[in-house]
Motif scaffolding. Structure first.
Motif, PDB file in Angstrom:
ATOM      1  N   PRO A 159      50.900  93.963  49.174  1.00 46.44           N
ATOM      2  CA  PRO A 159      48.666  93.504  49.727  1.00 46.44           C
ATOM      3  C   PRO A 159      49.061  95.510  49.314  1.00 46.44           C
ATOM      4  N   SER A 160      49.300  96.827  49.041  1.00 42.99           N
ATOM      5  CA  SER A 160      49.466  97.276  48.757  1.00 42.99           C
ATOM      6  C   SER A 160      48.669  98.011  47.557  1.00 42.99           C
TER       7      SER A 160
ATOM      8  N   GLY B 117      69.638  95.663  50.860  1.00 48.13           N
ATOM      9  CA  GLY B 117      69.923  93.939  51.118  1.00 48.13           C
ATOM     10  C   GLY B 117      69.181  93.612  51.640  1.00 48.13           C
ATOM     11  N   ARG B 118      67.482  93.225  51.273  1.00 45.77           N
ATOM     12  CA  ARG B 118      66.747  92.341  52.223  1.00 45.77           C
ATOM     13  C   ARG B 118      66.660  91.441  51.420  1.00 45.77           C
ATOM     14  N   PRO B 119      65.842  90.298  50.790  1.00 44.42           N
ATOM     15  CA  PRO B 119      65.615  90.011  50.096  1.00 44.42           C
ATOM     16  C   PRO B 119      64.721  90.000  49.103  1.00 44.42           C
ATOM     17  N   VAL B 120      64.671  89.813  47.876  1.00 41.78           N
ATOM     18  CA  VAL B 120      64.158  90.057  47.109  1.00 41.78           C
ATOM     19  C   VAL B 120      62.465  89.928  47.357  1.00 41.78           C
ATOM     20  N   THR B 121      62.481  88.654  47.364  1.00 41.82           N
ATOM     21  CA  THR B 121      60.757  87.631  47.980  1.00 41.82           C
ATOM     22  C   THR B 121      59.825  88.781  48.757  1.00 41.82           C
ATOM     23  N   THR B 122      61.094  89.455  49.781  1.00 41.62           N
ATOM     24  CA  THR B 122      60.190  89.108  51.274  1.00 41.62           C
ATOM     25  C   THR B 122      60.046  91.158  51.123  1.00 41.62           C
ATOM     26  N   ALA B 123      60.749  91.608  50.263  1.00 42.40           N
ATOM     27  CA  ALA B 123      60.616  93.297  49.762  1.00 42.40           C
ATOM     28  C   ALA B 123      59.512  93.470  48.529  1.00 42.40           C
ATOM     29  N   ILE B 124      58.805  91.905  47.740  1.00 35.43           N
ATOM     30  CA  ILE B 124      57.941  92.256  46.972  1.00 35.43           C
ATOM     31  C   ILE B 124      57.114  92.207  47.723  1.00 35.43           C
ATOM     32  N   LEU B 125      56.999  90.505  48.804  1.00 32.87           N
ATOM     33  CA  LEU B 125      55.520  90.521  48.931  1.00 32.87           C
ATOM     34  C   LEU B 125      55.543  91.863  50.326  1.00 32.87           C
ATOM     35  N   GLY B 126      56.256  92.386  50.978  1.00 33.63           N
ATOM     36  CA  GLY B 126      56.255  93.715  51.877  1.00 33.63           C
ATOM     37  C   GLY B 126      55.399  95.104  50.883  1.00 33.63           C
ATOM     38  N   VAL B 127      55.356  94.952  49.793  1.00 33.42           N
ATOM     39  CA  VAL B 127      54.725  96.686  48.867  1.00 33.42           C
ATOM     40  C   VAL B 127      53.023  95.545  48.109  1.00 33.42           C
TER      41      VAL B 127
ATOM     42  N   LEU C 112      47.875  95.533  45.124  1.00 35.60           N
ATOM     43  CA  LEU C 112      46.437  94.651  45.013  1.00 35.60           C
ATOM     44  C   LEU C 112      45.652  94.984  45.389  1.00 35.60           C
ATOM     45  N   VAL C 113      45.288  95.792  46.492  1.00 29.20           N
ATOM     46  CA  VAL C 113      44.803  96.946  46.611  1.00 29.20           C
ATOM     47  C   VAL C 113      44.116  97.869  45.556  1.00 29.20           C
ATOM     48  N   LEU C 114      44.913  98.539  45.368  1.00 29.62           N
ATOM     49  CA  LEU C 114      44.221  99.723  44.484  1.00 29.62           C
ATOM     50  C   LEU C 114      43.823  98.285  43.382  1.00 29.62           C
ATOM     51  N   ALA C 115      44.450  97.624  43.039  1.00 32.82           N
ATOM     52  CA  ALA C 115      44.550  96.887  41.367  1.00 32.82           C
ATOM     53  C   ALA C 115      43.660  96.381  41.491  1.00 32.82           C
ATOM     54  N   ALA C 116      43.078  95.598  42.196  1.00 38.67           N
ATOM     55  CA  ALA C 116      41.860  94.952  42.811  1.00 38.67           C
ATOM     56  C   ALA C 116      40.257  96.202  42.441  1.00 38.67           C
ATOM     57  N   GLY C 117      40.256  97.318  42.969  1.00 36.03           N
ATOM     58  CA  GLY C 117      39.472  97.827  43.482  1.00 36.03           C
ATOM     59  C   GLY C 117      38.673  98.566  42.226  1.00 36.03           C
ATOM     60  N   ALA C 118      40.415  98.924  41.003  1.00 35.09           N
ATOM     61  CA  ALA C 118      40.312  99.728  39.867  1.00 35.09           C
ATOM     62  C   ALA C 118      39.377  99.158  39.081  1.00 35.09           C
ATOM     63  N   LEU C 119      40.230  97.772  39.316  1.00 39.62           N
ATOM     64  CA  LEU C 119      39.061  96.768  38.071  1.00 39.62           C
ATOM     65  C   LEU C 119      37.750  96.140  38.509  1.00 39.62           C
ATOM     66  N   VAL C 120      37.416  96.634  40.016  1.00 38.47           N
ATOM     67  CA  VAL C 120      35.851  96.666  39.714  1.00 38.47           C
ATOM     68  C   VAL C 120      35.114  98.034  39.595  1.00 38.47           C
ATOM     69  N   LEU C 121      35.592  98.647  39.677  1.00 37.19           N
ATOM     70  CA  LEU C 121      35.424 100.047  39.343  1.00 37.19           C
ATOM     71  C   LEU C 121      35.658 100.398  37.795  1.00 37.19           C
ATOM     72  N   ALA C 122      37.184  99.695  36.837  1.00 35.65           N
ATOM     73  CA  ALA C 122      36.614  99.454  35.863  1.00 35.65           C
ATOM     74  C   ALA C 122      35.664  98.905  34.952  1.00 35.65           C
ATOM     75  N   LEU C 123      35.286  97.942  36.078  1.00 37.11           N
ATOM     76  CA  LEU C 123      34.227  96.901  35.009  1.00 37.11           C
ATOM     77  C   LEU C 123      33.039  97.445  35.286  1.00 37.11           C
ATOM     78  N   LEU C 124      32.812  98.598  35.853  1.00 37.86           N
ATOM     79  CA  LEU C 124      31.617  98.963  36.277  1.00 37.86           C
ATOM     80  C   LEU C 124      31.294 100.713  35.109  1.00 37.86           C
ATOM     81  N   ILE C 125      32.251 100.541  35.394  1.00 37.28           N
ATOM     82  CA  ILE C 125      32.148 101.826  34.082  1.00 37.28           C
ATOM     83  C   ILE C 125      31.996 101.250  32.652  1.00 37.28           C
ATOM     84  N   ALA C 126      32.920 100.185  32.464  1.00 32.02           N
ATOM     85  CA  ALA C 126      32.603  99.455  30.652  1.00 32.02           C
ATOM     86  C   ALA C 126      30.809  98.867  31.258  1.00 32.02           C
ATOM     87  N   PHE C 127      30.239  98.529  31.961  1.00 31.63           N
ATOM     88  CA  PHE C 127      29.352  97.578  32.384  1.00 31.63           C
ATOM     89  C   PHE C 127      27.899  98.916  31.820  1.00 31.63           C
TER      90      PHE C 127
END
Lengths: 303, 319
Positions: free
Chosen positions: B100-101, B88-98, B103-118
């Motif tokens: 950050p979690s 029942g909450r606004p879609v935008t609020t629901a999305i913004l709520g989760v 983003l942290v996972l994806a950003a960290g994974a991207l950095v690690l993936a780049l390291l592995i690839a290089f």
């Protein structure tokens, strides 16, 4: 007439394949013999073919490969670890997990084949139209393709499945739809390249109609790249089908399906790790083998 | 140059609009009775017709499709995708709520993936042993072949259940982030490593490297000084694919590790047929994808002088 024109064409990356198709069956046979010779020098490729052929065997005649049925449970033997009797161990209901993996090959591979056929058929046609028509038609088609590329395949497939309903056939359809864009792009690029070749100009010069050029030159000569892509996409499609099965969008639980097998075992993985890991490892080995074979296709094409 | 920017921005806007329209057709027009999708399939027969009609009126399903479309598009333009059916909450609020979690996972994974690839690309280029090169070059295709749910379960089994180094589930603190991060980094690293291995190989055999050899440079000096910079740039061209892999991977990773985030929310939204939420997520993903590709398109000429020259030249093709 066309054969002579084809040999006039300047050597292109896939010239070997092309001249083989053009100059007749004798050369193709010799090329095939040479390929078998080359194959023997690449042990990993031989293993990859063996794995894929065995798994296709699983899908066609599962009862030849296991004496257990996929639904035959023996509650007394639940969670038996892997042994000579039960290669992959047994699950909660005492069902043989190797048998379930063997029978699951049919579900997963049929869905994969269907998905590739949809993507190949529709994608190639769209790419052919875009590449051959050029101009406004091409631009319009490519902008639509851009949209499909902007939504990650798994997400698009999930949305499509949610609209169509959960089933293995709908998974196949969804995976197929989400892979159309890449086939269309490769086909269009190939058609563009072929259209600049001298033999196409020569054909036009000789008064061959547009449709004639399309059927005789453009389609046969641009297909080889798309077929190589299809081989490459097989591995990705198996993964996509299994991922959607794992998330629970495919066949309902009693049925054996690779992704679902892993999902079913997941709850017991802490104590009985084989329940999920062995069926999953079988799946991974098949995908690695498919990738190995597709790279050999691409290398063969580059020569 | 200005024409190039305008063209790219225009394409990005078109992709976002089309993604909205596509999901509208898929989710609101194609289903025979969209109101049914708003109820739990198990309880659908117990819903009285008056309630159905009221819900239909609330969501505007009784209006003509074209009006519904314009209404939803108008609201979407200001970031309003309606309310989630489930919460029942606004879609935008629901999305913004989760968000950050994830983003942290994806950003960290991207950095690690780049390291592995290089690391893979550097080792494959630097080694003089053919068997090492063959082994290392086989890693990326293995990384894209192992299903994410399997690698997740394997990593969980080894590092959490057997060794007990990290918690298995949940999302509190850094310790619970490590295993999902590794799981997600593997499939993301694969395609990047494949591309880098190829481009490092090409650059290593190019003319300017021969010049450096002739001037007496060492193998390490050439790889770090000459090849590294020139061979890294092409990795930007698959930013879109990388983003797609991150999204698809996070759906599976968050499910396996029971983490909060966009991926798990997507799965829940699909399972419960939470149509407005699904549309909001797909449009958000399309916006991010278009934005990433736009940024790459705009900064690539800045990084590659050759491309800048082509664009600056009068009458250059702008695609």
């Amino acid at each position: 007439m066309t054969t002579e024109l084809d040999t006039l064409a300047p050597p292109r990356p896939s010239a070997t394949i092309r001249s083989a198709t053009a100059t007749g069956r004798r050369v193709t046979a010799r090329a095939a013999l040479r390929r078998v010779g080359e194959l023997a020098q690449q042990p990993t490729l031989v293993i990859a073919w063996a794995i894929v052929l065995v798994v296709i065997g699983w899908a066609i005649a599962p009862s030849l490969f296991t004496s257990y049925g996929p639904y035959d449970g023996d509650p007394a033997a639940s969670f038996a670890p892997p042994s000579a009797e039960h290669w992959f161990g047994t699950d909660r209901l005492g069902r043989d997990l190797f048998a379930r993996s063997v029978y699951g090959a049919r579900t997963t591979l049929t869905a994969t084949l269907l998905a590739i056929l949809i993507a190949f058929g529709v994608g190639t046609l769209i790419g052919l139209i875009a590449g051959f028509a050029k101009g406004t038609v091409d631009t319009a088609i490519m902008r639509v393709i851009d949209v499909f590329l902007a939504i990650p395949g798994l997400l698009l497939a999930m949305v499509v499945v949610s609209v169509l309903g959960y089933s293995t056939h709908n998974i196949a359809l969804a995976v197929g739809i989400s892979s159309i864009a890449s086939f269309a792009r490769v086909m269009r690029a190939e058609v563009f390249t072929v259209l600049t070749q001298d033999y196409v100009k020569a054909a036009y010069g000789l008064g061959v109609s547009r449709l004639g050029v399309l059927a005789r030159h453009v389609v046969p000569n641009s297909l080889s790249s798309v077929i190589a892509l299809a081989a490459l996409e097989v591995g990705a499609a198996v993964l996509a089908v299994a991922s959607l099965g794992f998330l629970g969008y495919g066949a309902p639980p009693p049925q054996p399906e690779w992704g679902l097998l892993v999902a079913e075992g997941r709850d017991y993985v802490a104590v009985h790790p084989w329940t999920s890991i062995l069926p999953g490892a079988a799946l991974a080995v098949v995908v690695i083998a498919a990738h190995r074979i597709s790279t050999s296709f691409r290398k063969g094409q580059r020569r | 140059m200005l024409r190039y920017i305008a063209l790219k921005v225009g394409r990005a806007l078109f992709v976002v609009w089309a993604a909205f329209t596509l999901t509208f057709v898929l989710l609101f027009v194609l289903p025979a009775n969209p109101v049914d999708l708003l109820f739990d399939p198990a309880e659908i027969n117990t819903v009285p017709p008056e309630v159905r009609e009221q819900v239909a009126a609330n969501y505007g399903f009784n209006k003509p499709v074209s009006l519904q479309y314009l209404d939803r598009l108008g609201h979407a333009l200001v970031g309003d995708f309606g309310n989630s059916v489930q919460s029942g909450r606004p879609v935008t609020t629901a999305i913004l709520g989760v968000l950050p979690s994830t983003l942290v996972l994806a950003a960290g994974a991207l950095v690690l993936a780049l390291l592995i690839a290089f690391v893979i690309a550097l080792v494959a280029t630097a080694t003089r042993h053919t068997w090492v090169r063959n082994l290392v070059e086989a890693l990326p295709s293995a990384a894209v072949s192992v299903p994410v749910f399997l690698s997740g379960i394997l990593i969980l089994q080894v590092f959490s259940f057997r060794l007990g180094w990290f918690p298995a589930f949940g999302d509190d603190g850094l310790a619970s982030l490590v295993l999902p991060l590794i799981t997600l980094a593997i499939p993301v690293a694969g395609p990047i490593a494949q591309l880098l291995v190829r481009s490092f190989g090409t650059e290593f055999h190019s003319g300017y490297v021969t010049t450096s050899w002739a001037k007496g440079a060492t193998r390490g000096r050439i790889i770090i000084g000459d090849v590294f910079r020139n061979a890294s740039l092409p990795a930007l061209t698959i930013a879109g694919i990388t983003f797609g892999n991150l999204i698809a991977g996070s759906v599976i990773t968050e499910t396996v590790f029971a983490r909060r985030g966009i991926g798990r929310m997507t799965q829940n939204a699909i399972n419960t047929l939470d149509v407005p939420l699904v549309q909001g997520i797909v449009v958000l993903v399309a916006v991010s994808f278009a934005l990433i590709n736009l940024i790459v398109d705009l900064i690539y000429p800045l990084l590659d002088p050759r491309l800048r020259a082509t664009l600056a030249a009068p009458g250059a093709p702008a695609a």
